[in-house]
Design a protein around this motif. Sequence first.
Motif, mmCIF file in Angstrom:
data_model
loop_
_atom_site.group_PDB
_atom_site.id
_atom_site.type_symbol
_atom_site.label_atom_id
_atom_site.label_comp_id
_atom_site.label_asym_id
_atom_site.label_seq_id
_atom_site.Cartn_x
_atom_site.Cartn_y
_atom_site.Cartn_z
ATOM 1 N N ARG A 17 45.795 34.655 51.122
ATOM 2 C CA ARG A 17 44.860 33.714 51.759
ATOM 3 C C ARG A 17 43.452 33.831 51.189
ATOM 4 O O ARG A 17 42.668 32.881 51.263
ATOM 5 N N GLY A 18 43.116 35.004 50.639
ATOM 6 C CA GLY A 18 41.754 35.197 50.169
ATOM 7 C C GLY A 18 41.644 35.552 48.698
ATOM 8 O O GLY A 18 40.540 35.737 48.182
ATOM 9 N N ALA A 19 42.782 35.650 48.007
ATOM 10 C CA ALA A 19 42.774 36.139 46.625
ATOM 11 C C ALA A 19 42.111 35.162 45.674
ATOM 12 O O ALA A 19 42.284 33.943 45.772
ATOM 13 N N LYS A 20 41.358 35.707 44.727
ATOM 14 C CA LYS A 20 40.824 34.910 43.637
ATOM 15 C C LYS A 20 41.983 34.425 42.767
ATOM 16 O O LYS A 20 43.004 35.097 42.639
ATOM 17 N N ARG A 21 41.819 33.264 42.162
ATOM 18 C CA ARG A 21 42.873 32.707 41.323
ATOM 19 C C ARG A 21 43.160 33.643 40.150
ATOM 20 O O ARG A 21 42.259 34.067 39.433
#
Length: 310
Positions: A95-99
Motif C-alpha cells: 500500500r505504501g511501497a515506492k514503485r
Amino acid sequence: MNAITTANETPHVGFCGLGKMGLPMAKRLVETGYRVALWNRSVEKALRLSATAQGTSTIGETPADVAMRSDILMLCLADHAAVEAVAFGPQGLARGAKRGVSVVDHSTMAPAQTRTLAQRWHEETGGAWIDAPVSGGTAGATAGTLAVMAGGDACSIAAATAPMYAYAARVTRMGESGAGQATKLANQIVVVTTIAAIAEATRLAQRTGIDTRRMPSALAGGWADSVLLQTLQPRMVEAPAQPSGTIRTMLKDLDAVEAFAREHDIALPVISLVRRWLARAVEEGLADADISQIVTVELAARVPSEKFAI
C-alpha cells in the motif's frame, strides 16, 4: 563491511519483524550506520531499539508507513501467513511501497509460497521479491555471521546485498525465485537430523553413566564435532532459561520440508521420523521450549514402515 557514518550515503531500510532473529538483525543494521524504519506487531521492541539508535531509526505505525520511508524492505517473520499479511494486508507494504522497490524476505516458508508472493509483489509494485532465508541462529545474527541463501533475479539480489552484510558473513544466490527457500529446507534437514543425533547420544550417555557435561570437550576436533554439538548439547544437559529456537518453529519448517518432498516425489524417511519426534514433543506441551529439549521426549523405538512414507 566498514561502518557507514554518513546517512546520505546509505539507502533507507525498512525492517518488519523484531522477533528472536529479526531484532538482532535490525540492531546490526542500525549499528552499521543504516537509516532504518522499524515495524513490529508489538511496538515495545521497536521503541527499545529506536531508543538506542541515536536518531538513525524511526518507527512506522503500519507496514505501509514503513514502506513509504524506505528504499529497500526487509522482513523476518514467523511464517507465510504473517508475511502475506504484512506485505499485502489492508495496511501492508504494497500500500505504501515506492514503485520498483525490492523486498528481501528472511522468513522461512515453502518455495511455492514464496514464488506466489514474488509474482504478486511484482504485479502490484513492479519490484523484486528476494527469498533470503538465513542460517546461524540468534548468535549468528548478533555476531553478524549469518549465512543467507537467496533466490530471485541476479541483478536484484546484487543490488540488495550490501545491507545484508550488516548481519551476514555470506550471501549466496542459489537460483531463481524459490531457490533460497529450497536451500533453507535442505539446510533444516541437516540441522534437525544432527540435533536429533546429538539428543540420542546425550540420552545414551545419561543412561549409561557417562559424564554428559564433558561430551563437547571430549568430542571437540573429532568427526562428531560441530557448532550444533558445542551449542546445543550443553542445553540438553541443562535446559536454558530462554529458547534460542523453538520446537514449534522447527516443526513448522519440517512440515514445509515434507510438503516440498511430496511435491517432487522424494522419500525422506529420516526426516519423517524426526518430525514425528517433534510432533510428540508438541503434544507433551513443549512447543515453545528450546529445540534441545527433544532430549526429554520418549519416542517408541519401533515405527511401522508406512510411517516413513511421504
